[in-house]
Design an enzyme around this catalytic site. Structure first.
Site, short mmCIF file in Angstrom:
data_model
loop_
_atom_site.label_atom_id
_atom_site.label_comp_id
_atom_site.label_asym_id
_atom_site.label_seq_id
_atom_site.Cartn_x
_atom_site.Cartn_y
_atom_site.Cartn_z
N THR A 149 6.50 5.90 -7.48
CA THR A 149 7.28 6.70 -8.15
C THR A 149 7.03 8.04 -8.10
O THR A 149 7.54 9.11 -8.29
CB THR A 149 7.17 6.24 -9.74
N CYS A 152 0.83 -1.27 0.02
CA CYS A 152 -0.11 -0.17 -0.04
C CYS A 152 0.91 1.25 -0.02
O CYS A 152 2.13 1.20 0.12
CB CYS A 152 -0.87 0.03 1.33
N ASP A 177 -3.07 -2.51 -2.46
CA ASP A 177 -2.66 -1.45 -3.18
C ASP A 177 -3.16 -0.15 -3.15
O ASP A 177 -2.95 0.80 -3.98
CB ASP A 177 -2.51 -2.17 -4.64
N ARG A 221 12.91 -0.47 -3.77
CA ARG A 221 12.20 -0.94 -4.99
C ARG A 221 12.82 -0.27 -6.21
O ARG A 221 13.17 0.83 -6.20
CB ARG A 221 10.79 -0.14 -4.62
C1 0GY Z 1 1.57 0.09 -8.04
C2 0GY Z 1 1.20 0.28 -9.50
C3 0GY Z 1 1.57 1.60 -10.24
C4 0GY Z 1 2.26 2.48 -9.75
C5 0GY Z 1 3.38 2.29 -9.07
O1 0GY Z 1 5.27 3.35 -8.21
C6 0GY Z 1 4.28 3.55 -8.68
O2 0GY Z 1 4.18 4.92 -9.25
O3 0GY Z 1 3.84 1.43 -8.47
C7 0GY Z 1 1.29 1.51 -11.74
O4 0GY Z 1 1.11 2.52 -12.24
O5 0GY Z 1 0.71 0.30 -12.02
O6 0GY Z 1 1.45 -1.18 -7.52
O7 0GY Z 1 1.63 1.17 -7.29
#
Ligand code: 0GY
Length: 291
Positions: free
Chosen positions: A73, A28, A246, A120
């Site tokens: 991200t 999460c 998530d 990560r």
């Molecule tokens: C998730 C999936 C996504 C985003 C990221 O780090 C992130 O921005 O993982 C996605 O866009 O598939 O698990 O959070």
């Protein structure tokens, strides 16, 4: 950049399924609030604020005890929102960070003291710019002495190219969302079989059987097309699977899931109390709350 995705579900349903005592939501996020923890300039999407208070209330409402907060991200390598959430959790949250390759030992020690247990590496091209593999390998070598692991996120067709890198990592490796299989292709598809074979051959590789709301085409509330994939992973690797909501489902463009419905998928993918105990309690506790 404007906010470009849906806000999380305002009023999730109470799940019918009751998780075992001590259950961990092992994937999460917390986002912002942006006025205190600004989003990264290099981000590819802007989420809605998803503060720690809302995450902890959801944890309790869904019948969970703990969270693993994964750096997404949109916050780049600024882990302050995640660290702040862990520090407010009374020991009930751990974290997975994103770090700059030049991070020094004092900063890693501080993250460790706050509850970070992994880094990560994101390989999803729509989410991040490319980082050379040797740079990532050096990060993995830096964090290995802390006993941390590496969480990897990628799309199924990219596994063939990435597998040699994953198998060279000196830590446990946790694959997000089963490596994002195309669930319309069935579990026999070579991409998913390649993923299963990777776990067969490397017992330091684990996976999260999460992401129903991202991978499913049949959709809520049952996410039927997702279930056989997650069930196969749980039954084949019962000691190396994790599950997470998530929440708040960043970057989803189509529908915003009801987190209660997601919890109700758990007994379909882990069909016995023993498998549920491993998936929700024993495995995440071993990985994130080991003494
Ligand atoms: C998730 C999936 C996504 C985003 C990221 O780090 C992130 O921005 O993982 C996605 O866009 O598939 O698990 O959070």
């Amino acid at each position: 950049m404007d906010k470009d995705y849906l806000p999380f579900h305002p009023n999730p349903s109470k799940p019918h399924y009751i998780p075992p005592p001590g259950a961990v939501d092992a994937h999460c996020h917390v986002f912002g609030p942006a006025d205190r923890f600004p989003y990264a300039p290099e981000r590819k999407y802007t989420p809605c604020d998803a503060p720690k208070e809302t995450l902890f209330a959801l944890r309790d409402f869904l019948g969970f005890s703990r969270n693993v907060i994964v750096q997404a991200t949109c916050h780049g390598t600024d882990n302050r929102a995640m660290v702040d959430a862990m520090q407010s959790s009374g020991g009930r949250a751990r974290g997975v960070a994103s770090v700059h390759p030049d991070i020094g030992e004092p900063e890693l020690e501080a993250l460790n003291a706050a509850g970070v247990r992994g880094v990560r590496f994101n390989f999803v091209k729509r989410l991040v710019d490319f980082t050379p593999r040797e740079v990532l390998l050096r990060v993995a070598q830096k964090i290995a002495p802390l006993g941390w692991h590496v969480v990897v996120y990628f799309e199924a067709p990219d596994l063939e190219e990435l597998a040699p890198f994953f198998t060279a990592l000196p830590t446990r490796v946790i694959v997000d969302h089963m490596g994002r299989p195309d669930v319309t292709k069935g579990t026999d598809h070579p991409d998913f079989q390649r993923f299963l074979a990777l776990l067969d051959q490397h017992d330091n590789i684990w996976t999260k059987v999460s992401g129903a709301e991202r991978l499913s085409i049949s959709g809520p509330p049952a996410y039927e097309d997702f279930v056989p994939f997650a069930r196969m992973a749980v039954e084949r690797f019962p000691d190396r699977v994790l599950w997470g909501t998530d929440w708040p489902h960043p970057n989803l463009k189509t529908h915003m899931p009801d987190d209660g419905a997601l919890v109700d998928v758990i007994p379909k993918i882990a069909r016995t109390a023993a498998l549920q105990q491993k998936l929700l309690v024993d495995n995440p506790m071993r990985l994130y709350w080991a003494p």
